[in-house]
Design an enzyme around this catalytic site. Structure first.
Site, PDB file in Angstrom:
ATOM      1  N   SER A  68       4.525   6.912   8.919  1.00 21.04           N
ATOM      2  CA  SER A  68       4.321   6.193  10.178  1.00 21.04           C
ATOM      3  C   SER A  68       4.939   7.041  11.289  1.00 21.04           C
ATOM      4  CB  SER A  68       4.987   4.818  10.135  1.00 21.04           C
ATOM      5  OG  SER A  68       5.018   4.273  11.449  1.00 21.04           O
ATOM      6  N   ASP A 116       2.014  -5.960  -8.044  1.00 23.49           N
ATOM      7  CA  ASP A 116       3.089  -5.222  -7.387  1.00 23.49           C
ATOM      8  C   ASP A 116       2.701  -3.761  -7.198  1.00 23.49           C
ATOM      9  OD1 ASP A 116       5.458  -4.230  -6.464  1.00 23.49           O
ATOM     10  OD2 ASP A 116       6.557  -4.479  -8.350  1.00 23.49           O
TER      11      ASP A 116
END
Ligand SMILES: *[C@@H]1O[C@H](CO)[C@@H](O)[C@H](O)[C@H]1NC(C)=O
Ligand SMILES: *[C@@H]1O[C@H](CO)[C@@H](O)[C@H](O)[C@H]1NC(C)=O
Ligand SMILES: *[C@@H]1O[C@H](CO)[C@@H](O)[C@H](O)[C@H]1NC(C)=O
Length: 443
Positions: A304, A140
């Protein structure tokens, strides 16, 4: 998977109860879809075993993946999603009305990552102790604790998991006074004691790694019989051990690795792999583009600049922060982006009340989604965005399908680029440079 502390109210409490009772994972309620048939060395073969037993139970996959993402980050589950899940569970006979309230290193190594049903999570074998005990753990990159089911976990909380047998490891040492706990949004917690022991992943060995032994786990974990624990691969600043925070396996291994990085090559419905300390150039095509990671939040966080839908469309500027999180199933983006994506699919709607998120006719041909990250364009093929059937047992007999791209909870500090995104990419987690590398790969 990280469950942040802090109360977030009754909605999250109910959500957790429902999630706990829900058909969220591979076996138990749903039966295995993938079964590991060979488990030796580092080679794994799996074949698909369609589940006959609980017909219809899969229709909640999408909503459950949404709920899991919300609880992971301690966000309250929207009431619409909750009532949908509740209705679904009652329909399946899994919830009685009211029941929701009860409740010495080699330089480099490679390890397989086995996808679970609908790629909801990937498990990898990890050796702990002396002689080594193999547990299958969920890697994870969105948390920083290595915790396991153990001989200290109450037997009524163990639901078929392989446990770390502390007494049988000659190298296990109690880290006196140390405790850990990871809390769900409702304040319920999993936690326990800490041992230092030898841990090997894909041939990379760390001695005196903090292995967090669970003295209690919540029902949601008990109900994932194949998940023996987690390996947190975010930054060590998120580690929950008190009074002295412990380092992640990667941080401990980093100085001994041939290169201070690990790579994730998750694959759609087939085993992928993680590599530690090297970049396997056969796993991607073209160049790797690196972008800066802002590690101040403890996550693999990057920016982004925007997105593009389909092949020919122009890019849309929509700057947002995002984290690369192997422990989250879906890709959760700001809602205006999710809305813009589904606007391109005839019949797609945000069916919060009836399905828990964006759905579309299964007959639709989905456009690709391209994330603009630095100078790189990360393309997720449309097929990857068809996450699960909503109203049937299989994609073939369903008319409505649940999207792999969904909206991140309102007010969230970052988007969560989970497995739907990551399995379309070759991803380098560069601990030396604190950068994320992305490259296309054969899909
Ligand atoms: C849980 O209890 C509350 C308050 O008693 C009630 O309003 C709610 O409907 C209950 N939840 C379920 C799932 O029955
Ligand atoms: C679970 O363990 C944690 C950490 O030891 C502890 O704080 C918590 O109270 C425990 N919960 C239960 C229900 O025992
Ligand atoms: C990193 O993220 C933190 C928290 O979101 C923010 O305050 C900080 O300005 C960011 N740093 C850079 C260099 O972007």
């Amino acid at each position: 998977m990280k469950f942040h502390h802090g109360a977030v109210g009754a909605a999250a409490f109910l959500a957790q109860s429902l999630v706990s009772a829900a058909p969220v994972e591979k076996r138990g309620i749903l039966g295995p879809l993938f079964e590991i048939t060979t488990l030796g060395g580092m080679t794994f073969k799996i074949h698909q075993v369609p589940n006959q037993k609980f017909r219809g139970a899969r229709k909640g996959r999408g909503a459950m993946a949404m709920a899991k993402a919300y609880t992971k980050y301690g966000a309250p589950i929207p009431n619409d999603l909750l009532s949908y899940i509740e209705k679904l569970l009652e329909e399946l006979g899994l919830l009685q009305p009211g029941a929701g309230n009860d409740t010495s290193a080699s330089p480099q190594g490679e390890v397989a990552a086995i996808p679970q049903m609908f790629d909801s999570e990937y498990l990898s074998p990890v050796q702990i102790g002396t002689p080594p005990q193999t547990l299958n753990l969920d890697f994870d990159t969105g948390s920083s604790d290595l915790w396991v089911f153990s001989t200290e976990t109450p037997t009524n909380q163990v639901g078929g998991q392989t446990v770390y047998n502390i007494q049988q490891s000659s190298t296990a040492k109690l880290l006196t006074g140390a405790v850990w706990d990871i809390s769900y949004g409702d304040g319920s917690s999993s936690g326990g004691n800490v041992y230092l022991d030898t841990v090997s992943i894909g041939g990379i060995t760390v001695e005196n790694q903090a292995v967090e032994s669970a003295t209690n786990v919540s029902l949601a974990f008990t109900q994932r019989p194949d998940t023996d624990g987690l390996v947190g691969l975010a930054f060590s600043t998120l580690n929950t051990v008190r009074p002295t925070q412990q380092s992640t396996f990667f941080d401990n291994a980093m100085r001994d690795l041939a290169a201070p990085l690990f790579t994730a090559n998750l694959r759609a419905a087939e085993p992928g792999n993680y590599n530690f300390g090297f970049i396997d150039t056969t796993e991607f095509t073209g160049e790797i583009t690196y972008v800066a990671v802002n590690a101040s939040t403890g996550f693999w966080q990057f920016t982004s600049a925007g997105f593009k839908v389909g092949d020919s469309a122009a890019t849309t500027s929509a700057p947002h922060e995002a984290i690369a999180d192997t422990g989250t199933t879906l890709m959760l983006v700001p809602d205006d982006i999710a809305a813009a994506y589904y606007a391109q699919i005839p019949g797609a709607v945000n069916a919060a009340q009836t399905a828990g998120g964006y759905v579309f006719p299964c007959s639709a041909t989905l456009p690709s989604y391209t994330a603009i990250i630095g100078s790189y364009q990360a393309v997720i093929p449309g097929e990857f965005i068809n996450f699960a059937p909503v109203d049937g047992n299989t994609f073939a007999d369903a008319t409505t399908c649940f999207g792999g791209i969904q909206a991140v909870p309102a007010g969230f500090p970052f988007a969560i680029y989970g497995d739907v995104f990551l399995k379309s990419q070759f991803v380098v987690f560069h601990g030396g440079e604190t950068q994320l590398g992305l490259a296309p790969k054969p899909l």
